[in-house]
Enzyme design. Sequence first.
Site, mmCIF file in Angstrom:
data_model
loop_
_atom_site.group_PDB
_atom_site.id
_atom_site.type_symbol
_atom_site.label_atom_id
_atom_site.label_comp_id
_atom_site.label_asym_id
_atom_site.label_seq_id
_atom_site.Cartn_x
_atom_site.Cartn_y
_atom_site.Cartn_z
ATOM 1 N N LYS A 207 1.103 -0.664 0.243
ATOM 2 C CA LYS A 207 0.022 0.583 -0.200
ATOM 3 C C LYS A 207 0.714 1.259 0.182
ATOM 4 O O LYS A 207 2.285 1.296 0.543
ATOM 5 C CB LYS A 207 -0.837 -0.147 1.012
ATOM 6 C CG LYS A 207 -2.067 -1.445 1.789
ATOM 7 C CD LYS A 207 -2.616 -1.290 1.986
ATOM 8 C CE LYS A 207 -4.282 -1.898 2.037
ATOM 9 N NZ LYS A 207 -4.550 -3.026 2.945
ATOM 10 N N HIS B 66 -3.263 1.872 5.388
ATOM 11 C CA HIS B 66 -3.342 2.906 4.136
ATOM 12 C C HIS B 66 -2.887 4.159 5.887
ATOM 13 O O HIS B 66 -1.993 4.590 5.696
ATOM 14 C CB HIS B 66 -4.364 3.371 3.369
ATOM 15 C CG HIS B 66 -4.271 2.813 2.309
ATOM 16 N ND1 HIS B 66 -5.104 1.664 1.679
ATOM 17 C CD2 HIS B 66 -3.640 2.874 1.186
ATOM 18 C CE1 HIS B 66 -4.762 1.540 0.695
ATOM 19 N NE2 HIS B 66 -3.769 2.088 0.373
ATOM 20 N N SER C 176 -7.602 4.100 -2.138
ATOM 21 C CA SER C 176 -7.809 3.405 -0.303
ATOM 22 C C SER C 176 -8.785 3.337 0.453
ATOM 23 O O SER C 176 -9.633 4.537 -0.384
ATOM 24 C CB SER C 176 -6.536 4.399 0.720
ATOM 25 O OG SER C 176 -7.589 4.271 1.775
ATOM 26 N N GLY D 54 -10.469 4.448 3.397
ATOM 27 C CA GLY D 54 -10.424 4.968 4.507
ATOM 28 C C GLY D 54 -9.864 6.743 3.813
ATOM 29 O O GLY D 54 -10.662 6.938 3.714
#
Length: 122
Positions: A24, A50, A91, A93
């Site tokens: 990531k 992340h 991601s 989030g």
Amino acid sequence: AAAMAGEGLSLVPDVQIDGDGVFKYVLVRVRGARAPAKDVVRGHGWAEYHADLFERTAEELARHGLSCECLGGGRLSHRPKERKIHVYGYSVGFGRADHAVTAEKLKAEYPNYEITWADEGY
């Protein structure tokens, strides 16, 4: 202190990623006091989320009097033997980073690499 923070910004590496594998990454905008902001790439295999990458980056920067915000994330596939890095994904989030910006940062750091990116994939 403002001069220090401006100086601090120039000491922040544009790119810090693992040497091999798929992991990531986050694209982070770093700000010093009154200094122009700059975007940096952080990607590491130890990060489960992340947010782990962003939180560690934010902690490191705070020690130097710098603030930051996460612009998004994705994944990197780094194949050093083939001198290739592929940027893709997103991601959950933070949303999708601007992979074109990330690719430009990587090209500057790895000039003899083939850097590609795609918005598809996870």
